[in-house]
Design an enzyme around this catalytic site. Structure first.
Site, mmCIF file in Angstrom:
data_model
loop_
_atom_site.group_PDB
_atom_site.id
_atom_site.type_symbol
_atom_site.label_atom_id
_atom_site.label_comp_id
_atom_site.label_asym_id
_atom_site.label_seq_id
_atom_site.Cartn_x
_atom_site.Cartn_y
_atom_site.Cartn_z
ATOM 1 N N ALA A 149 33.579 45.140 39.954
ATOM 2 C CA ALA A 149 32.407 46.000 39.735
ATOM 3 C C ALA A 149 31.118 45.185 39.806
ATOM 4 O O ALA A 149 30.127 45.632 40.407
ATOM 5 C CB ALA A 149 32.524 46.697 38.385
ATOM 6 N N GLU A 169 28.836 34.676 35.037
ATOM 7 C CA GLU A 169 30.292 34.838 34.886
ATOM 8 C C GLU A 169 30.798 33.813 33.874
ATOM 9 O O GLU A 169 30.547 32.621 34.001
ATOM 10 C CB GLU A 169 30.977 34.648 36.249
ATOM 11 C CG GLU A 169 32.481 34.479 36.214
ATOM 12 C CD GLU A 169 33.232 35.586 35.475
ATOM 13 O OE1 GLU A 169 33.058 36.763 35.818
ATOM 14 O OE2 GLU A 169 33.987 35.259 34.525
ATOM 15 N N THR A 178 40.310 42.252 38.731
ATOM 16 C CA THR A 178 40.373 42.728 40.112
ATOM 17 C C THR A 178 41.145 41.726 40.978
ATOM 18 O O THR A 178 41.947 42.110 41.831
ATOM 19 C CB THR A 178 38.945 42.925 40.660
ATOM 20 O OG1 THR A 178 38.203 43.698 39.714
ATOM 21 C CG2 THR A 178 38.957 43.632 42.002
ATOM 22 N N ASP A 354 33.778 41.647 25.646
ATOM 23 C CA ASP A 354 32.428 41.174 25.278
ATOM 24 C C ASP A 354 31.340 42.206 25.571
ATOM 25 O O ASP A 354 30.441 42.428 24.759
ATOM 26 C CB ASP A 354 32.057 39.902 26.057
ATOM 27 C CG ASP A 354 32.991 38.746 25.781
ATOM 28 O OD1 ASP A 354 33.910 38.916 24.956
ATOM 29 O OD2 ASP A 354 32.795 37.676 26.393
ATOM 30 N N ARG A 414 52.157 55.604 33.963
ATOM 31 C CA ARG A 414 52.419 54.302 33.322
ATOM 32 C C ARG A 414 52.694 54.481 31.836
ATOM 33 O O ARG A 414 53.538 53.801 31.265
ATOM 34 C CB ARG A 414 51.198 53.410 33.519
ATOM 35 C CG ARG A 414 51.020 53.064 34.950
ATOM 36 C CD ARG A 414 49.689 52.468 35.245
ATOM 37 N NE ARG A 414 49.682 52.097 36.653
ATOM 38 C CZ ARG A 414 48.768 51.331 37.210
ATOM 39 N NH1 ARG A 414 47.772 50.866 36.491
ATOM 40 N NH2 ARG A 414 48.843 51.029 38.479
HETATM 41 P P1 ADP Z 1 36.120 45.248 36.682
HETATM 42 O O1 ADP Z 1 37.467 45.637 37.181
HETATM 43 O O2 ADP Z 1 35.494 46.245 35.808
HETATM 44 O O3 ADP Z 1 35.243 44.729 37.769
HETATM 45 P P2 ADP Z 1 37.102 42.629 36.078
HETATM 46 O O4 ADP Z 1 38.127 42.394 35.060
HETATM 47 O O5 ADP Z 1 37.510 42.574 37.500
HETATM 48 O O6 ADP Z 1 36.384 44.006 35.724
HETATM 49 O O7 ADP Z 1 35.911 41.586 35.914
HETATM 50 C C1 ADP Z 1 35.206 41.383 34.727
HETATM 51 C C2 ADP Z 1 34.558 40.014 34.791
HETATM 52 O O8 ADP Z 1 33.633 39.857 33.721
HETATM 53 C C3 ADP Z 1 35.553 38.872 34.665
HETATM 54 O O9 ADP Z 1 35.367 37.965 35.710
HETATM 55 C C4 ADP Z 1 35.230 38.257 33.301
HETATM 56 O O10 ADP Z 1 35.503 36.875 33.227
HETATM 57 C C5 ADP Z 1 33.743 38.543 33.208
HETATM 58 N N1 ADP Z 1 33.217 38.510 31.821
HETATM 59 C C6 ADP Z 1 33.789 39.005 30.712
HETATM 60 N N2 ADP Z 1 33.027 38.786 29.628
HETATM 61 C C7 ADP Z 1 31.917 38.130 30.065
HETATM 62 C C8 ADP Z 1 30.754 37.602 29.437
HETATM 63 N N3 ADP Z 1 30.579 37.693 28.123
HETATM 64 N N4 ADP Z 1 29.841 36.988 30.208
HETATM 65 C C9 ADP Z 1 30.010 36.847 31.552
HETATM 66 N N5 ADP Z 1 31.102 37.311 32.205
HETATM 67 C C10 ADP Z 1 32.043 37.952 31.481
#
Ligand code: ADP
Length: 589
Positions: A149, A169, A178, A354, A414
């Site tokens: 996303a 990130e 993803t 988070d 599921r």
């Molecule tokens: P989506 O499917 O909604 O895109 P994902 O699980 O693919 O979600 O990706 C979420 C991303 O956000 C991951 O790469 C994760 O490491 C990152 N993330 C989670 N918490 C934080 C944070 N506090 N700050 C920065 N990145 C974060």
């Protein structure tokens, strides 16, 4: 007398205990050389080589790993820190515990081969630089999270005229859940359905998704955009959808596109490349910790913690794309006490909720938090989602319990399948298929490493008769034979009289056979921050929080109490694009 004891003690401390940090060779049992060691990771063996010189680890590299791209880089982080400190006393990479521990285990194995142990390493002090620097930066748009996303939202914001977009990130790698998903995308009315004569429509898809009780306005947006956005992924991002469809549980018809390699790697690699081409900066190892608001309550930035510095980003818009909370046991138990630490998780490192916590702190409303999805077919010990299960999604397996009996429709949702498995002996179940079906589903081609590892560790067995395959796995052989006979008669009659399995029915009558042992694990958290169809985050008063947007698994309200397979990718692309477009429009106003 007292003074004499102190003197003796001082002499002892000076000369008797330990040795000066420079003189490592004299005390070390470690023989110089390069060694290769093995540790057990999430997906199998992690092989590491290290070079030892004068009792010091001077070099190291990953020789072989079956860990998914994201996790694999945790091994590099561990190696870097081990070499820098000449010690195994290093922090585990957050969320990559198994890979981190496997890497340390492999290094210990190397040290043992060198004739010593970690006790022979003399720790070097590494720059405890004291207080971290505080960096303040101003950007037009800050996207938090570089999963699907977040990358889509950033690309689309840039494509719609925002010049300055940054993604932060938390992990040392992009991709999130993803990356490690199968990344199939539901797309009603696609060209492959047309070729197969499958009738489908956005309306039918809308009805299928809405069964779980999501917000009709959000589901409508999802349904109306999934097909077009699957084409955007192909045309704009370069994702290759292969010439086959997958049939996921809960969908009325087969409608899900499959990316090349049947993995999220195809999506993430191409999204990351596109983002970089567009000049979008991705700041890794930087975790957002708090949203910054002004006096009116509008979000005007975000605070973050980096490896070497802390940050305060001010921004006209912050897009939360931090994914769900599948790895956060405390949060899971808060919203559904049954999903405690006895249940493993399929989630990638870093998926800790988070964004939901940060949004709640600035007044965001949370919806559907109690709905936590388990994926039925996961590794019974590590929780990793098993791709051998693709064979089921092509319709060619039956599921039995230890008693050798079927107990659930193999293409049920599921949730229903997971709960049914939890009720069986040992809370595990078994998928039976033929080797030919596994080959036809592309499992050997696309997921060979997983297959090898499962076979090595006895979670997947192969044999020429049903009795044999059952015995190897500890499943009742007589019952299994009877179950398969009955199943084949249902196939011949064209109807599954026990569970009314949907889709085409396949006989299971060709040796060799495979039997896979599996258990459910936490997969997707349906709840999250409330958004409107333009991805504005909504507060508990039902109003928009200015400056704050969200897309993907961090949001709630789309999937109701059960996300259907392949709809998560549709969700992140559809709402990721809308988030990018909305911020571009609103900051230009
Ligand atoms: P989506 O499917 O909604 O895109 P994902 O699980 O693919 O979600 O990706 C979420 C991303 O956000 C991951 O790469 C994760 O490491 C990152 N993330 C989670 N918490 C934080 C944070 N506090 N700050 C920065 N990145 C974060």
């Amino acid at each position: 007398m007292k003074r004499f004891v102190v003197l003796l003690l001082s002499i002892f401390l000076l000369f008797g205990c330990g040795s000066p940090a420079t003189d490592t060779s004299s005390t070390s049992n470690l023989t110089d050389g390069t060694y290769e060691g093995v540790g057990q990771g999430k997906n199998g063996d992690v092989k590491i080589s290290i070079t030892i010189e004068n009792g010091e680890i001077v070099d190291g590299k990953v020789v072989e790993t079956k860990e998914t791209a994201g996790y694999a880089s945790a091994s590099d982080v561990i190696l870097e820190n081990v070499i820098a400190s000449n010690s195994l006393d290093v922090d585990i990479v957050t969320g990559s515990t198994m890979t981190s521990e496997a890497t340390l285990e492999a290094i210990k194995d190397c040290l043992a081969q060198a004739g010593g142990s970690e006790a022979d390493l003399i720790k070097k002090e590494v720059g405890e630089a004291g207080k971290k620097e505080l960096i303040t930066e101003e950007h037009q748009v800050v996207v938090v999270g570089a999963g699907g996303a977040g990358l889509v939202a950033a690309i689309e914001a840039k494509n719609h005229g925002v010049e300055d977009v940054i993604i932060i990130e938390k992990m040392p790698f992009v991709g999130g859940n993803t990356l490690i998903s199968g990344a199939e995308m539901a797309a009603p009315g696609n060209h492959l359905q047309e070729a197969e004569g499958i009738e489908d429509s956005a309306d039918l898809y809308y009805e299928d998704v809405l069964v779980a009780g999501g917000d009709p306005a959000l589901v409508r947006v999802l349904a109306d955009n999934s097909l077009e956005d699957s084409k955007w992924m192909a045309d704009e991002i370069g994702v290759i959808w292969i010439d086959e469809l997958m049939f996921f549980g809960g969908h009325t018809v087969k409608r899900s596109l499959i990316p090349l390699g049947n993995r999220g790697t195809e999506l993430i690699t191409k999204l990351e490349a596109k983002a970089k081409d567009l000049g979008i900066k991705i700041l890794l190892n930087t975790a957002a910790t708090e949203l910054i608001t002004d006096d009116s309550g509008a979000v005007v930035g975000v605070k973050a913690e980096g490896k070497d510095a802390d940050y305060e980003f001010s921004a006209k818009a912050v897009i939360l794309a931090t994914g769900g909370f599948g790895n956060n046991v405390e949060m899971r138990v808060k919203y559904d006490p049954s999903v405690d630490d006895s249940i493993l998780s399929t989630n990638a490192a870093g998926i800790d909720g988070d964004g939901i916590v940060m949004a709640e702190a600035v007044g965001a409303d949370l919806v559907d938090m109690e709905y936590i999805q388990l994926y039925p077919v996961c590794h019974p010990e590590t929780g990793a989602l098993l791709y051998v299960d693709d064979v089921r999604l092509f319709g060619a397996t039956i599921i039995v319990n230890e008693e050798g009996e079927r107990f659930v429709e193999e293409l049920e949702t599921r949730y229903v399948m997971s709960m049914a498995v939890k009720e069986q002996t040992g809370s595990v179940a078994y998928e039976l298929m033929t080797l030919q079906a596994a080959i036809d589903a592309g499992v050997l081609e696309n997921h060979k490493a997983e297959v090898d590892d499962l076979m090595e560790n006895g979670f997947l067995v192969q044999a020429d008769t049903l009795e044999e395959v059952a015995e190897l796995m500890g499943v009742d052989p007589d019952n299994l034979v009877a179950t398969v006979e009955k199943w084949n008669s249902y196939v011949d009659g064209g109807k599954d009289l026990d569970f009314n399995k949907r889709g085409k029915l396949f006989r299971i009558d060709e040796a060799p056979y495979w039997l896979l042992k599996f258990a459910p694990a936490v997969h997707h958290t349906m709840g999250g921050v409330k958004i409107d169809p333009s991805t504005h985050v909504i507060n508990t008063e039902g109003e928009i929080i200015p400056g704050l947007y969200a897309a993907g698994e961090v949001t709630g309200g789309i999937h109701g109490n059960n996300r259907l397979g392949s709809v998560a990718i549709a969700d992140i692309v559809v709402f990721g694009r809308i988030a990018g477009q909305t911020v571009a429009k609103e900051i230009a106003e």
